[in-house]
Scaffold this motif. Structure first.
Motif, PDB file in Angstrom:
ATOM      1  N   GLU A  88       3.394  16.648  -7.931  1.00  0.00           N
ATOM      2  CA  GLU A  88       2.026  17.078  -7.674  1.00  0.00           C
ATOM      3  C   GLU A  88       1.537  16.454  -6.355  1.00  0.00           C
ATOM      4  N   PRO A  89       0.437  16.973  -5.796  1.00  0.00           N
ATOM      5  CA  PRO A  89      -0.069  16.416  -4.528  1.00  0.00           C
ATOM      6  C   PRO A  89      -0.315  14.910  -4.574  1.00  0.00           C
ATOM      7  N   ASP A  90      -0.677  14.369  -5.740  1.00  0.00           N
ATOM      8  CA  ASP A  90      -0.933  12.934  -5.826  1.00  0.00           C
ATOM      9  C   ASP A  90       0.324  12.130  -6.136  1.00  0.00           C
ATOM     10  N   ARG A 141       0.844  -1.184   0.000  1.00  0.00           N
ATOM     11  CA  ARG A 141       0.000   0.000   0.000  1.00  0.00           C
ATOM     12  C   ARG A 141       0.884   1.239   0.000  1.00  0.00           C
ATOM     13  N   TYR A 142       0.742   2.086  -1.026  1.00  0.00           N
ATOM     14  CA  TYR A 142       1.463   3.348  -1.120  1.00  0.00           C
ATOM     15  C   TYR A 142       0.458   4.497  -1.069  1.00  0.00           C
ATOM     16  N   ARG A 143       0.980   5.685  -1.011  1.00  0.00           N
ATOM     17  CA  ARG A 143       0.111   6.856  -0.956  1.00  0.00           C
ATOM     18  C   ARG A 143      -0.790   6.929  -2.184  1.00  0.00           C
ATOM     19  N   GLU A 144      -0.252   6.545  -3.344  1.00  0.00           N
ATOM     20  CA  GLU A 144      -1.023   6.667  -4.581  1.00  0.00           C
ATOM     21  C   GLU A 144      -1.947   5.490  -4.860  1.00  0.00           C
ATOM     22  N   GLY A 145      -1.759   4.386  -4.142  1.00  0.00           N
ATOM     23  CA  GLY A 145      -2.650   3.261  -4.390  1.00  0.00           C
ATOM     24  C   GLY A 145      -2.076   1.939  -3.910  1.00  0.00           C
ATOM     25  N   LEU A 146      -2.838   0.881  -4.106  1.00  0.00           N
ATOM     26  CA  LEU A 146      -2.430  -0.483  -3.776  1.00  0.00           C
ATOM     27  C   LEU A 146      -1.796  -1.085  -5.020  1.00  0.00           C
ATOM     28  N   LEU A 147      -0.514  -1.446  -4.921  1.00  0.00           N
ATOM     29  CA  LEU A 147       0.247  -1.943  -6.064  1.00  0.00           C
ATOM     30  C   LEU A 147       0.670  -3.383  -5.829  1.00  0.00           C
TER      31      LEU A 147
END
Length: 404
Positions: A322-324, A272-278
């Motif tokens: 960017e924020p994301d 799990r990372y800030r940008e999503g589940l990889l």
């Protein structure tokens, strides 16, 4: 006695590990091949039959994918939630190729196993049937013949058609040429089976569901789970911003459940990372296509990732996150990065990349990153590099690629 029990326990653990490994191989094959033919891969076919009940139950419970096993093949009916261009046949060049491919299957519905017929027979009947539907096919037209030849060649490579004599490429060059085919028993399993009559569907979106869901809270929860697993199983990257408002809470709340199932059935490691589940494949090779690929353009993408990280760490850099977590690049900025990389590393590059302009190299990279969901166009001139890429760093001086 203690030694004997220990040996039996060890043998049991080894056998269990081997069975688990073989089951995962079955899952990967079903997800990445059109089908598994008994005549071509008996070991894998019978492994799928051995694990049939568990595989059928898991695919249906988690993704809604029906598993079909006959006396000659095993096939998983995979239906994407979000269709992408790379999900099609890479050999096809035009929409017309798929039209001819489908009409050829219509023709084969009237044939039985071992029936033989001429190429001239199938193309003439296809032309007549298409004309009834208001579609044009003119075999005097070279590009129409070339398109039909691609469709026939794909059917042959799938094992649906058996070439007895001749070649469709000769017919594509000269319409007076001919070929002889034989029908295999697999043609009826090529197209996806729908849970209800096609005339009952009112939109293309309705076709995205592989099974019928009850219009109840339980039915909608099952549909949500299926859509989440289908995307993780069929797409290389699914960031949080790609999920709709209904699916994202499920991904966030059920991530441990999702990771456990993906690890047990596919051996995939999830984080799990800030940008999503990889999810990552633990080996360098596998049944599925993996990034980085063997293509040199994957190397370019990794070099761009490393160069971006270095420049972003410099004071006064014009690149920022960017924020994301994504990085916005103008087309000219990507070309500038590649020009510097080309000057620095040209001795390691292929002749094609050494001699290509920075604009052409940028197009290669944009297309490759889009295909792997590692970036997307924000508008005609701005490309958003995915935060997934920002986690890579590559250098020719170090043969290892590090992922933070």
């Amino acid at each position: 006695m203690a030694i004997q029990r220990a040996r039996r326990t060890l043998r049991s653990e080894v056998n269990s590990a081997q069975a688990q490994e073989r089951k995962q191989a079955c899952v990967h094959a079903l997800l990445n091949r059109p089908w598994i033919l008994k005549e071509e891969d008996q070991d894998l076919y019978f492994s799928i039959k051995d694990h049939y009940e568990e595989l059928r139950e898991w695919f249906m419970d988690q993704a809604g994918f029906p598993l079909i096993v006959t006396r000659s093949l095993a096939k998983l009916e995979r239906t994407p939630v979000v269709p992408h261009a790379w999900m099609g046949f890479e050999e096809f060049r035009e929409v017309r190729d798929y039209v001819f491919f489908t009409y050829c299957l219509w023709y084969l519905e009237g044939k039985t196993e071992m029936d033989q017929f001429l190429l001239s027979d199938i193309v003439e009947e296809v032309r007549e049937q298409m004309a009834i539907g208001g579609l044009e096919s003119d075999w005097r037209h070279y590009h129409h013949r070339l398109s039909m030849a691609r469709a026939l060649k794909k059917l042959t490579s799938l094992g649906v058609l058996i070439m007895v004599d001749g070649d469709e490429n000769d017919w594509a060059q000269n319409e007076n040429k001919n070929a002889l085919y034989e029908c295999s028993p697999h043609s009826r399993y090529v197209l996806r089976r729908f849970p209800q009559d096609l005339t009952t569907y009112s939109s293309m979106e309705d076709l995205a569901d592989p099974i019928l869901y009850a219009d109840t809270p339980d039915g909608q929860n099952i549909r949500k789970r299926h859509r989440v697993f289908r995307r993780f199983l069929l797409e290389p990257v699914v960031l949080d911003r790609y999920w709709d408002d209904d699916s994202l809470p499920y991904v966030l709340m059920q991530r441990r459940y999702i990771m456990d199932h993906m690890q047990r059935m596919l051996g995939m490691e999830g984080r799990r990372y800030r940008e999503g589940l990889l999810f990552f494949h633990p080996e360098l090779t596998g049944e599925a296509a993996l990034f980085p690929t063997l293509s040199g353009v994957s190397d370019l993408v990794l070099l761009i990732a490393g160069e971006l990280r270095r420049q972003m760490n410099q004071e006064g850099s014009r690149f920022y996150m960017e924020p994301d977590g994504s990085v916005r690049l103008e087309r000219s900025e990507m070309e500038g990065l590649l020009l510097r990389l080309q000057e620095r590393h040209r001795e390691y590059w292929s002749k094609e990349f050494r001699e290509s302009s920075s604009a052409l190299l940028a197009e290669f990279c944009f297309e490759h990153m889009e295909q792997w969901r590692l970036g997307e166009w924000e508008d005609a001139n701005h490309f958003l590099v995915s935060p997934v890429v920002a986690r890579w760093n590559a250098e020719y001086a170090n043969t290892d690629f590090d992922l933070d």
